[in-house]
Design a protein around this motif. Structure first.
Motif, PDB file in Angstrom:
ATOM      1  N   PRO A  64      -2.820 -34.498  -9.400  1.00  0.00           N
ATOM      2  CA  PRO A  64      -4.163 -33.162  -9.249  1.00  0.00           C
ATOM      3  C   PRO A  64      -2.689 -32.174  -7.449  1.00  0.00           C
ATOM      4  O   PRO A  64      -3.442 -31.553  -7.335  1.00  0.00           O
ATOM      5  N   SER A  65      -1.646 -33.036  -7.360  1.00  0.00           N
ATOM      6  CA  SER A  65      -1.139 -32.473  -6.283  1.00  0.00           C
ATOM      7  C   SER A  65      -0.238 -31.166  -6.643  1.00  0.00           C
ATOM      8  O   SER A  65      -0.182 -30.313  -6.054  1.00  0.00           O
ATOM      9  N   ARG A  66      -0.171 -30.866  -8.187  1.00  0.00           N
ATOM     10  CA  ARG A  66       0.510 -29.775  -8.687  1.00  0.00           C
ATOM     11  C   ARG A  66      -0.603 -28.479  -8.113  1.00  0.00           C
ATOM     12  O   ARG A  66       0.251 -26.927  -7.995  1.00  0.00           O
ATOM     13  N   GLY A  67      -1.866 -28.793  -8.323  1.00  0.00           N
ATOM     14  CA  GLY A  67      -2.556 -27.786  -8.061  1.00  0.00           C
ATOM     15  C   GLY A  67      -2.554 -26.989  -9.079  1.00  0.00           C
ATOM     16  O   GLY A  67      -3.884 -25.574  -9.014  1.00  0.00           O
ATOM     17  N   TYR A  68      -3.038 -27.445 -10.721  1.00  0.00           N
ATOM     18  CA  TYR A  68      -3.511 -26.428 -11.367  1.00  0.00           C
ATOM     19  C   TYR A  68      -4.680 -26.826 -11.735  1.00  0.00           C
ATOM     20  O   TYR A  68      -5.312 -27.417 -11.841  1.00  0.00           O
ATOM     21  N   GLU A  69      -4.508 -25.146 -12.562  1.00  0.00           N
ATOM     22  CA  GLU A  69      -6.538 -25.467 -12.253  1.00  0.00           C
ATOM     23  C   GLU A  69      -6.333 -26.073 -14.344  1.00  0.00           C
ATOM     24  O   GLU A  69      -5.755 -26.188 -15.288  1.00  0.00           O
ATOM     25  N   ARG A  70      -7.748 -26.986 -14.013  1.00  0.00           N
ATOM     26  CA  ARG A  70      -7.972 -27.889 -15.893  1.00  0.00           C
ATOM     27  C   ARG A  70      -7.492 -26.749 -17.064  1.00  0.00           C
ATOM     28  O   ARG A  70      -7.079 -26.850 -17.538  1.00  0.00           O
ATOM     29  N   GLY A  71      -7.548 -25.242 -17.019  1.00  0.00           N
ATOM     30  CA  GLY A  71      -7.574 -24.190 -17.881  1.00  0.00           C
ATOM     31  C   GLY A  71      -5.901 -24.050 -18.078  1.00  0.00           C
ATOM     32  O   GLY A  71      -5.879 -23.664 -19.677  1.00  0.00           O
ATOM     33  N   ALA A  72      -5.067 -24.275 -16.997  1.00  0.00           N
ATOM     34  CA  ALA A  72      -3.839 -24.065 -17.221  1.00  0.00           C
ATOM     35  C   ALA A  72      -3.627 -25.111 -17.835  1.00  0.00           C
ATOM     36  O   ALA A  72      -2.413 -25.173 -18.321  1.00  0.00           O
ATOM     37  N   ILE A  73      -3.730 -26.343 -17.346  1.00  0.00           N
ATOM     38  CA  ILE A  73      -3.353 -27.304 -17.888  1.00  0.00           C
ATOM     39  C   ILE A  73      -3.342 -27.826 -19.679  1.00  0.00           C
ATOM     40  O   ILE A  73      -2.924 -28.118 -20.505  1.00  0.00           O
ATOM     41  N   GLU A  81      -4.320 -25.617 -21.774  1.00  0.00           N
ATOM     42  CA  GLU A  81      -2.742 -24.660 -22.114  1.00  0.00           C
ATOM     43  C   GLU A  81      -1.718 -24.549 -22.291  1.00  0.00           C
ATOM     44  O   GLU A  81      -1.353 -25.036 -24.215  1.00  0.00           O
ATOM     45  N   PHE A  82      -1.390 -26.061 -21.334  1.00  0.00           N
ATOM     46  CA  PHE A  82      -0.123 -26.602 -21.498  1.00  0.00           C
ATOM     47  C   PHE A  82       0.169 -26.926 -22.423  1.00  0.00           C
ATOM     48  O   PHE A  82       1.204 -27.214 -23.135  1.00  0.00           O
ATOM     49  N   GLU A  83      -1.121 -28.127 -22.552  1.00  0.00           N
ATOM     50  CA  GLU A  83      -0.953 -29.292 -23.489  1.00  0.00           C
ATOM     51  C   GLU A  83      -1.705 -28.968 -24.746  1.00  0.00           C
ATOM     52  O   GLU A  83      -1.603 -29.429 -25.379  1.00  0.00           O
ATOM     53  N   GLU A  84      -1.920 -27.481 -25.498  1.00  0.00           N
ATOM     54  CA  GLU A  84      -2.801 -27.447 -26.591  1.00  0.00           C
ATOM     55  C   GLU A  84      -1.084 -27.164 -27.292  1.00  0.00           C
ATOM     56  O   GLU A  84      -0.372 -26.944 -27.477  1.00  0.00           O
ATOM     57  N   SER A  85      -1.734 -28.302 -28.504  1.00  0.00           N
ATOM     58  CA  SER A  85      -1.116 -28.856 -29.750  1.00  0.00           C
ATOM     59  C   SER A  85      -0.073 -27.373 -30.526  1.00  0.00           C
ATOM     60  O   SER A  85       1.090 -27.712 -31.010  1.00  0.00           O
TER      61      SER A  85
END
Length: 162
Positions: A89-98, A100-104
Protein backbone atom coordinates in the motif's frame (compact mmCIF):
# COMPACT_ATOMS: atom_id res chain seq x y z
CA UNK A 1 29.24 -9.16 -22.86
CA UNK A 2 25.99 -7.45 -21.92
CA UNK A 3 22.91 -9.60 -22.17
CA UNK A 4 19.58 -7.94 -22.77
CA UNK A 5 15.96 -8.83 -22.15
CA UNK A 6 13.73 -6.83 -24.46
CA UNK A 7 10.24 -5.76 -23.45
CA UNK A 8 7.46 -6.69 -25.85
CA UNK A 9 7.07 -3.02 -26.77
CA UNK A 10 10.60 -3.01 -28.18
CA UNK A 11 9.71 -5.68 -30.72
CA UNK A 12 6.27 -4.26 -31.49
CA UNK A 13 7.56 -0.71 -31.99
CA UNK A 14 10.52 -1.95 -34.04
CA UNK A 15 8.08 -3.68 -36.37
CA UNK A 16 6.17 -0.42 -36.81
CA UNK A 17 9.10 2.01 -37.01
CA UNK A 18 11.82 -0.06 -38.72
CA UNK A 19 10.16 -1.96 -41.57
CA UNK A 20 12.33 -4.83 -42.78
CA UNK A 21 12.33 -3.64 -46.38
CA UNK A 22 13.71 -0.22 -45.38
CA UNK A 23 15.94 -1.22 -42.42
CA UNK A 24 17.27 -4.68 -43.27
CA UNK A 25 20.51 -4.06 -41.36
CA UNK A 26 18.54 -3.44 -38.15
CA UNK A 27 16.80 -6.82 -38.44
CA UNK A 28 20.02 -8.59 -39.42
CA UNK A 29 21.73 -7.18 -36.31
CA UNK A 30 18.77 -8.19 -34.14
CA UNK A 31 18.83 -11.71 -35.57
CA UNK A 32 22.54 -11.99 -34.83
CA UNK A 33 22.05 -10.79 -31.24
CA UNK A 34 19.12 -13.14 -30.65
CA UNK A 35 20.93 -16.18 -32.07
CA UNK A 36 24.13 -15.41 -30.14
CA UNK A 37 22.25 -15.05 -26.85
CA UNK A 38 23.12 -11.37 -26.45
CA UNK A 39 19.40 -10.71 -26.63
CA UNK A 40 17.30 -13.13 -24.62
CA UNK A 41 13.79 -13.99 -25.77
CA UNK A 42 11.66 -14.67 -22.69
CA UNK A 43 8.74 -17.07 -22.99
CA UNK A 44 6.24 -14.45 -21.78
CA UNK A 45 7.43 -11.91 -24.35
CA UNK A 46 7.20 -14.49 -27.12
CA UNK A 47 3.69 -15.38 -25.95
CA UNK A 48 2.67 -11.70 -26.14
CA UNK A 49 4.15 -11.35 -29.61
CA UNK A 50 2.50 -14.53 -30.86
CA UNK A 51 -0.93 -13.14 -29.92
CA UNK A 52 -0.39 -10.42 -32.51
CA UNK A 53 -0.27 -10.74 -36.26
CA UNK A 54 2.29 -8.08 -37.06
CA UNK A 55 5.79 -7.52 -38.42
CA UNK A 56 7.56 -8.39 -35.17
CA UNK A 57 5.71 -11.65 -34.57
CA UNK A 58 6.19 -12.72 -38.21
CA UNK A 59 9.91 -11.97 -38.00
CA UNK A 60 10.29 -13.85 -34.71
CA UNK A 61 8.60 -16.91 -36.24
CA UNK A 62 10.76 -16.69 -39.36
CA UNK A 63 14.24 -16.63 -37.83
CA UNK A 64 14.32 -19.77 -35.68
CA UNK A 65 17.62 -20.99 -34.27
CA UNK A 66 17.32 -19.33 -30.88
CA UNK A 67 16.43 -20.55 -27.43
CA UNK A 68 13.45 -19.23 -25.54
CA UNK A 69 14.07 -18.55 -21.86
CA UNK A 70 11.42 -20.40 -19.84
CA UNK A 71 10.15 -19.37 -16.42
CA UNK A 72 12.51 -20.87 -13.86
CA UNK A 73 11.86 -21.54 -10.19
CA UNK A 74 14.11 -18.61 -9.26
CA UNK A 75 12.23 -16.35 -11.66
CA UNK A 76 8.92 -17.45 -10.14
CA UNK A 77 10.20 -16.49 -6.67
CA UNK A 78 11.29 -13.08 -7.98
CA UNK A 79 7.92 -12.68 -9.72
CA UNK A 80 6.18 -13.13 -6.37
CA UNK A 81 8.55 -10.54 -4.83
CA UNK A 82 7.73 -8.08 -7.63
CA UNK A 83 4.01 -8.65 -7.08
CA UNK A 84 4.35 -8.11 -3.32
CA UNK A 85 6.27 -4.91 -4.03
CA UNK A 86 3.50 -3.68 -6.35
CA UNK A 87 0.78 -4.61 -3.84
CA UNK A 88 2.46 -2.78 -0.95
CA UNK A 89 0.00 0.00 0.00
CA UNK A 90 2.88 2.42 0.55
CA UNK A 91 3.50 2.36 -3.24
CA UNK A 92 0.05 3.85 -3.82
CA UNK A 93 -0.85 1.87 -6.92
CA UNK A 94 -4.53 1.50 -7.78
CA UNK A 95 -5.96 -2.02 -7.81
CA UNK A 96 -6.38 -1.88 -11.60
CA UNK A 97 -2.68 -1.09 -12.07
CA UNK A 98 -1.72 -4.00 -9.82
CA UNK A 99 -4.08 -6.38 -11.62
CA UNK A 100 -2.70 -5.34 -15.01
CA UNK A 101 0.91 -5.78 -13.81
CA UNK A 102 0.17 -9.24 -12.40
CA UNK A 103 -1.97 -10.42 -15.33
CA UNK A 104 -0.65 -13.80 -16.46
CA UNK A 105 -0.78 -12.91 -20.16
CA UNK A 106 1.42 -9.84 -19.75
CA UNK A 107 5.20 -10.03 -19.74
CA UNK A 108 6.07 -6.95 -17.64
CA UNK A 109 6.24 -8.50 -14.18
CA UNK A 110 7.87 -11.63 -15.57
CA UNK A 111 10.69 -9.84 -17.36
CA UNK A 112 11.36 -7.73 -14.26
CA UNK A 113 11.58 -10.93 -12.26
CA UNK A 114 13.80 -12.62 -14.85
CA UNK A 115 16.19 -9.69 -15.03
CA UNK A 116 16.38 -9.68 -11.25
CA UNK A 117 17.05 -13.43 -11.13
CA UNK A 118 19.48 -13.57 -14.08
CA UNK A 119 21.26 -10.21 -14.02
CA UNK A 120 19.98 -9.20 -17.45
CA UNK A 121 19.48 -5.62 -18.61
CA UNK A 122 15.92 -4.76 -19.60
CA UNK A 123 15.33 -2.69 -22.73
CA UNK A 124 12.00 -0.85 -22.89
CA UNK A 125 10.29 2.21 -24.33
CA UNK A 126 8.65 2.84 -20.95
CA UNK A 127 9.63 5.82 -18.83
CA UNK A 128 9.49 6.01 -15.02
CA UNK A 129 6.23 7.42 -13.70
CA UNK A 130 4.65 8.51 -10.47
CA UNK A 131 1.22 7.45 -11.70
CA UNK A 132 -0.92 5.28 -9.45
CA UNK A 133 -2.72 4.02 -12.57
CA UNK A 134 0.18 2.12 -14.21
CA UNK A 135 3.17 0.19 -12.89
CA UNK A 136 6.09 0.95 -15.17
CA UNK A 137 9.00 -1.42 -15.78
CA UNK A 138 11.68 1.22 -15.00
CA UNK A 139 10.09 1.83 -11.58
CA UNK A 140 10.15 -1.88 -10.73
CA UNK A 141 13.74 -2.15 -11.98
CA UNK A 142 14.83 0.79 -9.83
CA UNK A 143 13.24 -0.79 -6.75
CA UNK A 144 15.05 -4.10 -7.34
CA UNK A 145 18.39 -2.73 -8.56
CA UNK A 146 17.92 -4.05 -12.09
CA UNK A 147 19.53 -2.29 -15.06
CA UNK A 148 16.91 -0.82 -17.39
CA UNK A 149 17.75 1.17 -20.51
CA UNK A 150 15.98 2.79 -23.44
CA UNK A 151 15.81 1.41 -26.94
CA UNK A 152 18.30 3.97 -28.24
CA UNK A 153 20.72 3.32 -25.38
CA UNK A 154 20.60 -0.38 -26.31
CA UNK A 155 21.24 0.37 -29.97
CA UNK A 156 24.14 2.69 -29.09
CA UNK A 157 25.62 0.09 -26.72
CA UNK A 158 25.51 -2.48 -29.50
CA UNK A 159 26.89 -0.15 -32.17
CA UNK A 160 23.83 0.03 -34.41
CA UNK A 161 24.20 2.42 -37.33
CA UNK A 162 21.88 2.92 -40.28
Amino acid sequence: MNRYLLDSNYWINAGHHYPRDIFPSFWEEMESLVKSGGVVVHQTVLDELNRKDDEASAWMRSIGGYQVMPISEETFKKYLECCRWAEDPSRGYERGAIDEFEESGRADAWICAEACASGLTIVTDEKPSNSAKKIKIPDVCAAFGVSCISNFAFMRNEGFSF
